[in-house]
Enzyme design. Structure first.
Site, PDB file in Angstrom:
ATOM      1  N   SER A 189       2.397   1.367  10.007  1.00 56.12           N
ATOM      2  CA  SER A 189       1.414   2.345   9.532  1.00 56.12           C
ATOM      3  C   SER A 189       0.020   1.841   9.910  1.00 56.12           C
ATOM      4  O   SER A 189      -0.786   1.502   9.070  1.00 56.12           O
ATOM      5  CB  SER A 189       1.539   2.517   8.018  1.00 56.12           C
ATOM      6  N   HIS A 246       8.074   2.094   6.116  1.00 53.78           N
ATOM      7  CA  HIS A 246       8.818   0.833   6.206  1.00 53.78           C
ATOM      8  C   HIS A 246      10.277   0.948   5.787  1.00 53.78           C
ATOM      9  O   HIS A 246      10.994  -0.051   5.713  1.00 53.78           O
ATOM     10  CB  HIS A 246       8.140  -0.247   5.344  1.00 53.78           C
ATOM     11  N   GLN A 289       4.335   3.598   0.050  1.00 48.00           N
ATOM     12  CA  GLN A 289       4.867   2.619   0.996  1.00 48.00           C
ATOM     13  C   GLN A 289       5.324   1.313   0.338  1.00 48.00           C
ATOM     14  O   GLN A 289       6.324   0.729   0.744  1.00 48.00           O
ATOM     15  CB  GLN A 289       3.799   2.328   2.056  1.00 48.00           C
ATOM     16  N   GLU A 290       4.563   0.852  -0.678  1.00 47.04           N
ATOM     17  CA  GLU A 290       4.859  -0.481  -1.223  1.00 47.04           C
ATOM     18  C   GLU A 290       4.696  -0.529  -2.732  1.00 47.04           C
ATOM     19  O   GLU A 290       3.687  -0.072  -3.260  1.00 47.04           O
ATOM     20  CB  GLU A 290       3.916  -1.523  -0.592  1.00 47.04           C
ATOM     21  N   GLU A 348       9.891  -4.957   5.003  1.00 45.52           N
ATOM     22  CA  GLU A 348       9.202  -6.095   4.397  1.00 45.52           C
ATOM     23  C   GLU A 348      10.060  -6.808   3.365  1.00 45.52           C
ATOM     24  O   GLU A 348       9.557  -7.570   2.535  1.00 45.52           O
ATOM     25  CB  GLU A 348       7.865  -5.640   3.805  1.00 45.52           C
ATOM     26  N   ASP A 359       0.763   0.021  -2.571  1.00 50.63           N
ATOM     27  CA  ASP A 359       0.061   0.468  -1.358  1.00 50.63           C
ATOM     28  C   ASP A 359       0.551   1.871  -1.061  1.00 50.63           C
ATOM     29  O   ASP A 359       1.705   2.066  -0.669  1.00 50.63           O
ATOM     30  CB  ASP A 359       0.349  -0.474  -0.176  1.00 50.63           C
ATOM     31  N   GLU A 384      -3.810   0.152  -3.114  1.00 51.09           N
ATOM     32  CA  GLU A 384      -4.336   0.069  -1.747  1.00 51.09           C
ATOM     33  C   GLU A 384      -4.252   1.432  -1.073  1.00 51.09           C
ATOM     34  O   GLU A 384      -3.272   2.164  -1.265  1.00 51.09           O
ATOM     35  CB  GLU A 384      -3.476  -0.963  -1.002  1.00 51.09           C
ATOM     36  N   ASP A 390      -7.486  -0.885   3.222  1.00 50.53           N
ATOM     37  CA  ASP A 390      -6.746  -1.480   4.357  1.00 50.53           C
ATOM     38  C   ASP A 390      -7.101  -0.686   5.613  1.00 50.53           C
ATOM     39  O   ASP A 390      -7.985  -1.072   6.389  1.00 50.53           O
ATOM     40  CB  ASP A 390      -5.247  -1.457   4.046  1.00 50.53           C
ATOM     41  N   LYS A 392      -6.181  -8.333   7.660  1.00 54.79           N
ATOM     42  CA  LYS A 392      -5.124  -8.525   8.646  1.00 54.79           C
ATOM     43  C   LYS A 392      -5.770  -8.968   9.943  1.00 54.79           C
ATOM     44  O   LYS A 392      -6.445  -8.164  10.608  1.00 54.79           O
ATOM     45  CB  LYS A 392      -4.381  -7.210   8.876  1.00 54.79           C
ATOM     46  N   HIS A 437       0.109  -9.924   5.848  1.00 54.27           N
ATOM     47  CA  HIS A 437       1.041  -9.811   6.970  1.00 54.27           C
ATOM     48  C   HIS A 437       1.004  -8.402   7.543  1.00 54.27           C
ATOM     49  O   HIS A 437       0.272  -7.543   7.038  1.00 54.27           O
ATOM     50  CB  HIS A 437       2.454 -10.126   6.460  1.00 54.27           C
ATOM     51  N   ARG A 438       1.824  -8.134   8.565  1.00 55.23           N
ATOM     52  CA  ARG A 438       2.115  -6.777   9.026  1.00 55.23           C
ATOM     53  C   ARG A 438       3.599  -6.512   8.791  1.00 55.23           C
ATOM     54  O   ARG A 438       4.379  -7.460   8.586  1.00 55.23           O
ATOM     55  CB  ARG A 438       1.801  -6.614  10.522  1.00 55.23           C
ATOM     56  N   SER A 439       3.995  -5.257   8.894  1.00 57.50           N
ATOM     57  CA  SER A 439       5.414  -4.959   8.656  1.00 57.50           C
ATOM     58  C   SER A 439       6.311  -5.532   9.756  1.00 57.50           C
ATOM     59  O   SER A 439       7.471  -5.860   9.513  1.00 57.50           O
ATOM     60  CB  SER A 439       5.629  -3.458   8.491  1.00 57.50           C
ATOM     61  N   LYS A 458      -0.639 -10.968   0.557  1.00 56.18           N
ATOM     62  CA  LYS A 458       0.427  -9.956   0.524  1.00 56.18           C
ATOM     63  C   LYS A 458       1.315 -10.238   1.721  1.00 56.18           C
ATOM     64  O   LYS A 458       0.897 -10.096   2.859  1.00 56.18           O
ATOM     65  CB  LYS A 458      -0.223  -8.580   0.603  1.00 56.18           C
TER      66      LYS A 458
HETATM   67  P1  PGA Z   1       1.784  -2.115   8.422  1.00 56.65           P
HETATM   68  O1  PGA Z   1       1.829  -1.998   6.842  1.00 56.65           O
HETATM   69  O2  PGA Z   1       1.801  -3.529   8.801  1.00 56.65           O
HETATM   70  O3  PGA Z   1       3.000  -1.335   8.838  1.00 56.65           O
HETATM   71  O4  PGA Z   1       0.497  -1.424   8.851  1.00 56.65           O
HETATM   72  C1  PGA Z   1       1.182  -2.890   5.991  1.00 56.65           C
HETATM   73  C2  PGA Z   1       0.152  -2.196   5.155  1.00 56.65           C
HETATM   74  O5  PGA Z   1      -0.088  -0.968   5.278  1.00 56.65           O
HETATM   75  O6  PGA Z   1      -0.500  -2.841   4.351  1.00 56.65           O
HETATM   76 ZN    ZN Z   2      -1.713  -1.012   3.654  1.00 52.30          ZN
END
Ligand code: PGA
Ligand code: ZN
Length: 425
Positions: free
Chosen positions: A40, A152, A160-161, A202, A239, A282, A309, A334, A362-364, A385
């Site tokens: 994303s 994810h 998403q999270e 993740e 998130d 987030e 983010d 990131k 991190h990233r996914s 995270k």
């Molecule tokens: P991504 O997701 O690494 O797929 O962008 C992580 C996030 O959105 O924080």
């Molecule tokens: Zn995010």
């Protein structure tokens, strides 16, 4: 001084090609670093250079690797490795674009990190100590993503999270214990109810649920069953990654297929914050909506961390705009969104100077590189995270932090309830 820079194509945790760089110094010291990749991704991120050929569904990185071996090697050969700012500046000049689209942020970041790691090694210093000096001693609160949705996972959850934050722990080691016990408990509960315990990108579980709110109920239940107090011992973070939901005049949950106005979306988050021990949200709104972020920060920001983010993309200029407009009170950091180590450090420092929380992330799509763990400690960021406490691409960062905590010994400080400016008892 830097003698040679070379690159290779390796693979991330989704089987997607990514860049690894290796830097050799004139004294023979050599270090490698690799870069992650998002699903994303924000539209304002630095450019991830992909080959766009038919191999690897267009996702090969041989062009980026070639840039490491030729143009970046030429730009850095003979230069001192011990100044990240100088190394990064030379690469930015060689690239010549604002978003690193000529040589690729994936090529540049891999080299940036590898140079710094080699410099640390040459000095005989741990990476966190090299980056942060003797003042970098804070072990971050882990935001563990134990229930995955959105881009994810292939379940029906749009948020998403769903993460847990063991703020009540006394040490990072204890925080890991609390997180792992809660994660295992969540898995047991899902299994008992006949829900899926397969995991998302993740490492968090990715069941189908009757609503996204059910995920919050499941987290609270898992925290309690693990023997902890929701809110005091372990808080919840989400998130939304709402840029993925944005449509021209509102939002649409892509999995549920329901549309929702911006005002109703803000009401939804406010209601959830009233019902569950949510410490952090987030990307509650889309990546272009600085004004909407300011509104939701006014409404919830006194008690809830509002994290940008996709809004900030680790870019000091976009962060400054957010600071000026009071658009959030924390930034997700990131390194591959901006593409160099020094700009990443600049973003964290800018955030901290302005009372913003900072979360290394991190990233996914991840590799075994653990640089973000060292960065979190070096910069006293207070939060990290890096997924569920499961799957080595996630756990290697947490394990690195366990090692750092032990190396620091008596001088280690766990951020705990002081995870962000203005927090803590
Ligand atoms: P991504 O997701 O690494 O797929 O962008 C992580 C996030 O959105 O924080
Ligand atoms: Zn995010």
């Amino acid at each position: 001084t830097i003698q040679k820079v070379c690159g290779r194509q390796i693979f991330d945790s989704r089987g997607t090609p990514t860049v690894e760089a290796c830097v050799t110094l004139s004294d023979g010291t050599c270090a490698a670093a690799s870069v992650p990749s998002g699903a994303s991704t924000g539209m304002f991120e630095a450019c991830e250079l992909r080959d766009c050929e038919k191999e690897f569904s267009g996702k090969g990185v041989y062009k980026a690797v070639n840039n490491v071996n030729t143009l970046l090697n030429d730009a850095l050969k003979g230069k001192p490795a011990c100044c990240p700012f100088g190394v990064d500046k030379a690469m930015q000049v060689a690239d010549g674009t604002e978003n690193k689209s000529a040589l690729g942020a994936n090529a540049i970041l891999a080299v940036s990190l590898a140079c710094a790691k080699a410099a640390a090694k040459a000095k005989g210093l741990e990476f966190y100590r090299y980056l942060g000096g003797v003042n970098g001693v804070t072990l971050p609160v882990p935001m563990m993503n134990i229930l995955n949705g959105g881009a994810h996972a292939s379940n029906n959850v749009d948020i998403q999270e769903f993460m847990i934050m063991p703020v009540g722990a006394k040490s990072f080691r204890q925080a890991m214990q609390m997180g792992v016990e809660t994660y295992v408990q969540l898995g047991k509960t899902l299994k008992e109810r006949g829900l899926s315990t397969t995991v998302g990108d993740e490492g968090g579980f990715a069941p189908n649920l009757d609503s996204d709110e059910t995920a919050l109920k499941l987290l609270v239940e898992a925290i309690e069953k693990a023997g902890y107090r929701p809110g005091q011992d372990i808080g919840i973070a989400m998130d939304a990654a709402a840029s993925e939901w944005f449509e021209k005049d509102g939002y649409r949950f892509p999995k549920k297929g329901e549309s929702i106005s911006k005002a109703a979306l803000m009401d939804y988050f406010e209601r959830l914050c009233g019902l569950y021990p949510i410490l952090s949200i987030e990307d509650p709104l889309s990546e272009e909506d600085f004004d909407g972020f300011s509104q939701i920060t006014r409404r919830l920001g006194k008690t809830v961390q509002i994290v940008g983010d996709d809004l900030f993309v680790t870019n000091p200029k976009r962060l400054q705009k957010g600071i000026d407009g009071q658009s959030a009170n924390a930034i997700l950091v990131k390194p591959n969104q901006i593409g160099t180590l020094s700009q990443t450090m600049e973003a964290v420092r800018l955030a901290k100077r302005n009372g913003y929380g900072a979360i290394l992330s991190h990233r996914s799509g991840e590799t075994e590189d653990t640089s973000i763990a060292d960065l979190a400690v070096a910069l006293n960021a207070g939060q990290i995270k890096t997924g569920a406490p499961a799957r080595t691409d996630r756990v290697c960062k947490y394990n690195r932090l366990l090692r750092i905590e032990q190396l620091l010994g008596e001088s280690a400080v766990y951020a705990g309830t002081f995870y962000a400016p203005g927090k803590g008892r």
